[in-house]
Motif scaffolding. Structure first.
Motif, PDB file in Angstrom:
ATOM      1  N   LEU A  76      11.446  31.362  46.482  1.00 33.84           N
ATOM      2  CA  LEU A  76      10.091  32.032  46.916  1.00 33.84           C
ATOM      3  C   LEU A  76       8.974  31.282  45.761  1.00 33.84           C
ATOM      4  N   GLY A  77       8.165  30.438  46.576  1.00 36.87           N
ATOM      5  CA  GLY A  77       7.197  29.787  45.377  1.00 36.87           C
ATOM      6  C   GLY A  77       6.033  30.959  45.081  1.00 36.87           C
ATOM      7  N   VAL A  78       5.680  30.645  43.898  1.00 37.02           N
ATOM      8  CA  VAL A  78       4.571  31.766  43.243  1.00 37.02           C
ATOM      9  C   VAL A  78       3.427  30.872  42.432  1.00 37.02           C
ATOM     10  N   ILE A  79       2.254  30.996  42.827  1.00 38.53           N
ATOM     11  CA  ILE A  79       1.184  30.595  42.028  1.00 38.53           C
ATOM     12  C   ILE A  79       0.674  31.497  41.415  1.00 38.53           C
ATOM     13  N   VAL A  80       0.143  31.460  40.031  1.00 37.05           N
ATOM     14  CA  VAL A  80      -0.256  32.416  39.231  1.00 37.05           C
ATOM     15  C   VAL A  80      -1.797  32.218  39.177  1.00 37.05           C
ATOM     16  N   ARG A 115       7.691  28.675  33.093  1.00 33.70           N
ATOM     17  CA  ARG A 115       8.865  28.571  32.814  1.00 33.70           C
ATOM     18  C   ARG A 115       9.718  29.699  33.391  1.00 33.70           C
ATOM     19  N   GLU A 116       9.000  30.794  33.895  1.00 35.33           N
ATOM     20  CA  GLU A 116       9.670  31.733  34.667  1.00 35.33           C
ATOM     21  C   GLU A 116       9.977  31.401  36.138  1.00 35.33           C
ATOM     22  N   GLY A 117       9.264  30.219  36.521  1.00 37.34           N
ATOM     23  CA  GLY A 117       9.328  29.678  37.846  1.00 37.34           C
ATOM     24  C   GLY A 117       8.115  29.481  38.580  1.00 37.34           C
ATOM     25  N   ALA A 118       6.812  29.858  37.982  1.00 35.75           N
ATOM     26  CA  ALA A 118       5.638  29.591  38.808  1.00 35.75           C
ATOM     27  C   ALA A 118       5.676  28.197  39.278  1.00 35.75           C
ATOM     28  N   SER A 119       5.206  27.732  40.393  1.00 33.14           N
ATOM     29  CA  SER A 119       5.160  26.483  40.667  1.00 33.14           C
ATOM     30  C   SER A 119       3.740  25.847  40.381  1.00 33.14           C
ATOM     31  N   ASP A 120       2.844  26.758  40.355  1.00 33.16           N
ATOM     32  CA  ASP A 120       1.291  26.103  39.952  1.00 33.16           C
ATOM     33  C   ASP A 120       0.603  27.479  39.480  1.00 33.16           C
ATOM     34  N   LEU A 124      -7.096  25.704  47.930  1.00 32.86           N
ATOM     35  CA  LEU A 124      -6.248  25.552  48.999  1.00 32.86           C
ATOM     36  C   LEU A 124      -5.334  24.335  48.852  1.00 32.86           C
ATOM     37  N   ASN A 125      -5.823  23.371  47.897  1.00 34.95           N
ATOM     38  CA  ASN A 125      -4.789  22.174  47.802  1.00 34.95           C
ATOM     39  C   ASN A 125      -3.631  22.801  47.138  1.00 34.95           C
ATOM     40  N   ALA A 126      -3.682  23.598  46.072  1.00 39.23           N
ATOM     41  CA  ALA A 126      -2.669  24.221  45.475  1.00 39.23           C
ATOM     42  C   ALA A 126      -1.676  24.952  46.305  1.00 39.23           C
ATOM     43  N   VAL A 127      -2.199  25.786  47.189  1.00 38.60           N
ATOM     44  CA  VAL A 127      -1.409  26.577  48.303  1.00 38.60           C
ATOM     45  C   VAL A 127      -0.750  25.651  48.982  1.00 38.60           C
ATOM     46  N   ASP A 128      -1.469  24.623  49.738  1.00 36.69           N
ATOM     47  CA  ASP A 128      -0.651  23.486  50.246  1.00 36.69           C
ATOM     48  C   ASP A 128       0.473  22.970  49.570  1.00 36.69           C
ATOM     49  N   ARG A 129       0.334  22.358  48.436  1.00 33.54           N
ATOM     50  CA  ARG A 129       1.065  21.881  47.577  1.00 33.54           C
ATOM     51  C   ARG A 129       2.532  22.607  47.372  1.00 33.54           C
ATOM     52  N   ALA A 130       2.172  24.054  47.238  1.00 33.41           N
ATOM     53  CA  ALA A 130       3.290  24.987  46.947  1.00 33.41           C
ATOM     54  C   ALA A 130       4.152  25.239  48.160  1.00 33.41           C
ATOM     55  N   LEU A 131       3.354  25.283  49.311  1.00 34.00           N
ATOM     56  CA  LEU A 131       4.206  25.576  50.577  1.00 34.00           C
ATOM     57  C   LEU A 131       5.009  24.225  50.874  1.00 34.00           C
ATOM     58  N   HIS A 132       4.370  23.139  50.757  1.00 34.11           N
ATOM     59  CA  HIS A 132       5.233  21.885  51.132  1.00 34.11           C
ATOM     60  C   HIS A 132       6.356  21.516  50.060  1.00 34.11           C
ATOM     61  N   ARG A 133       6.284  22.116  48.761  1.00 32.87           N
ATOM     62  CA  ARG A 133       7.351  21.738  47.810  1.00 32.87           C
ATOM     63  C   ARG A 133       8.659  22.636  48.412  1.00 32.87           C
ATOM     64  N   LYS A 134       8.207  23.849  48.881  1.00 33.38           N
ATOM     65  CA  LYS A 134       9.338  24.618  49.353  1.00 33.38           C
ATOM     66  C   LYS A 134       9.836  23.939  50.711  1.00 33.38           C
ATOM     67  N   GLU A 135       9.191  23.395  51.493  1.00 33.78           N
ATOM     68  CA  GLU A 135       9.723  22.680  52.719  1.00 33.78           C
ATOM     69  C   GLU A 135      10.363  21.456  52.383  1.00 33.78           C
TER      70      GLU A 135
END
Ligand SMILES: Nc1ncnc2c1ncn2[C@@H]1O[C@H](COP(=O)(O)OP(=O)(O)O)[C@@H](O)[C@H]1O
Ligand SMILES: [Mg+2]
Length: 434
Positions: free
Chosen positions: A92-96, A111-116, A128-139
């Motif tokens: 599961l992707g996490v943005i902080v 380091r704990e695993g946040a993606s952005d 919104l770009n960060a959100v799209d990046r994170a969702l796409h990374r997972k896919e």
């Protein structure tokens, strides 16, 4: 949904966004509501939680695609939340989000695993770009994984194709003598009829006895052995073609795996190639039977192909006596890990062939996908690439030693305890006192 609120930077269909659920975690309700509103307006499905604990409840339900969390929160801070999220669902992707822009805290979050990360005050397009990046990374990761598995299976089926002529031959042989025996028994029965009609003659009874009690059982037993051979090879193909379940923690008897692989490949070998096997000090290892079998079949087929090339070259020079040899050996040794001081055990496997060898500059490319010197329909160039990946997934190594003109050895080193050994030996490095 208001189309004017769509940002030009993000071009996904509204349907795509509506199918995504994003959890926002912020102890400051006004900030949280703002973020939710931004997401909802962009078309995402989004919900808010005001503390880590209630956020975890939602995450446990498992229907989320992304979490966006504040870092500074009372009770459970963002870092601890990420740690707990990753325990529940590593993917599961996490943005902080934080207004507290110190480098250390970002680094810790990543380091704990946040993606952005996003810095307050939130800028809409960037966010919104960060959100799209994170969702796409997972896919992307998911589709890459699925594609790799497809590739592994496709390569396997291509090998079955390459082996099929030999397999057909191997089935035909026993089938021929089963047929012959049955025809013979038919003949016998026809000829026995007059004798059966007159059992008062001593000689007739004697020969009937001989045939029914001795010759028939011999023929039947031979035929049964033939069906066993057919059964074995069919089971071998079925087993080989079967998709592995991706579990690397089976208890694997390596002798059995090699046995299966040799049975499949032997069917294809011509008379001038011999396979020998030698084992010393073996024990079960942790791994995946079907994946390891795929590696071994690959190496054996490659060795046989290489020898055939050499045989052809030798014959062209007028030498018809060359005998090919493939030798497989396996042994377990105790290694010593200099980093940890532990003595993990390793299985060392060697696949040797006395084929033409491999030139140094070719060795560099040999594990690349699609590198092949074989004609279309014979080689895919995927065998060694996939073999390499499989060995790495087992926490092992694969290396080549080759003497051009003399032969080649592929050497595989596998941790007996499976892939976990590698990970364990990496960790303590950080914990070591300076
Ligand atoms: N034992 C070997 N001896 C000589 N060449 C080899 C051997 N094994 C592999 N090769 C070379 O490596 C190439 C790539 O092998 P591989 O990845 O299995 O693909 P493929 O067998 O489909 O060509 C082969 O085409 C061949 O040129
Ligand atoms: Mg190959």
């Amino acid at each position: 949904m208001n189309a004017e609120n769509e940002t030009s930077l993000v071009k996904e269909e509204p349907d795509y966004r509506q199918s995504k659920s994003i959890l926002v975690v912020d102890d400051d309700e006004s900030v949280g509501n703002l973020v939710v509103k931004l997401l909802e307006r962009a078309g995402y499905h989004s919900l808010l939680r005001l503390d880590g604990q209630s956020a975890l409840e939602v995450i446990k339900d498992g229907k989320l695609d992304l979490v966006i969390t504040d870092l500074r929160m009372p009770e459970m801070d963002g870092i601890e939340l990420i740690r707990k999220i990753k325990k529940i669902n590593e993917k599961l992707g996490v943005i902080v989000i934080t207004g507290y822009g110190t480098m250390e805290i970002f680094i810790e979050a990543i380091r704990e695993g946040a993606s952005d990360f996003i810095v307050k005050p939130i800028e809409k397009d960037q966010f919104l770009n960060a959100v799209d990046r994170a969702l796409h990374r997972k896919e992307l990761e998911e589709s890459l994984l699925a594609r790799t598995q497809q590739l592994v299976q496709a390569e396997k089926m291509a090998t079955v194709g390459v082996l099929s002529a030999g397999i057909a031959h191997e089935i035909n042989n026993p089938n021929t003598f089963i047929r012959t025996n049955l025809q013979l028994m038919n003949e016998y029965i026809k000829r026995l009829k007059p004798r059966l009609d007159d059992l008062s003659v001593e000689k007739n009874v004697k020969s009937l006895r001989e045939i029914i009690l001795k010759e028939f059982p011999d023929m039947i037993n031979e035929a049964l052995k033939g069906t066993e051979r057919i059964q074995k090879i069919v089971a071998g193909v079925k087993h080989y073609a079967h998709k592995g379940d991706g579990g690397f923690a089976e208890n694997v008897d390596i002798r059995e795996v090699i046995g299966h692989a040799v049975t499949l490949v032997r069917a294809r070998l011509r008379k001038h190639i011999t396979i020998t096997e030698s084992y010393l000090n073996l024990k079960e290892i942790k791994g995946e039977f079907s994946k390891l079998e795929q590696v071994f079949v690959n190496l054996l087929v490659n060795a046989a192909d290489a020898i055939e090339d050499k045989v052809k070259a030798k014959r062209a020079e007028g030498d018809t006596g060359f005998m090919g040899l493939i030798d497989v050996s396996a042994t377990v040794i105790e290694g010593d890990d200099l980093e940890t001081g532990a003595n993990p055990e390793y299985l060392i496997l060697t696949f040797y062939d006395n084929g033409p060898g491999i030139a140094q500059e070719k060795i560099k490319k040999i594990f690349d996908p699609f590198f092949t010197t074989k004609p279309v329909g014979v080689g895919t160039g995927l065998g060694l690439y996939i073999s390499y990946e499989i060995i790495i997934q087992h926490g092992g190594e694969i290396t080549i030693q080759s003497e051009p003109g003399e032969g080649t050895a592929f050497i595989i080193k596998l941790p007996v305890e499976g892939a976990s050994i590698k990970k364990q030996s990496e960790k303590p490095e950080q914990e070591k006192p300076a």
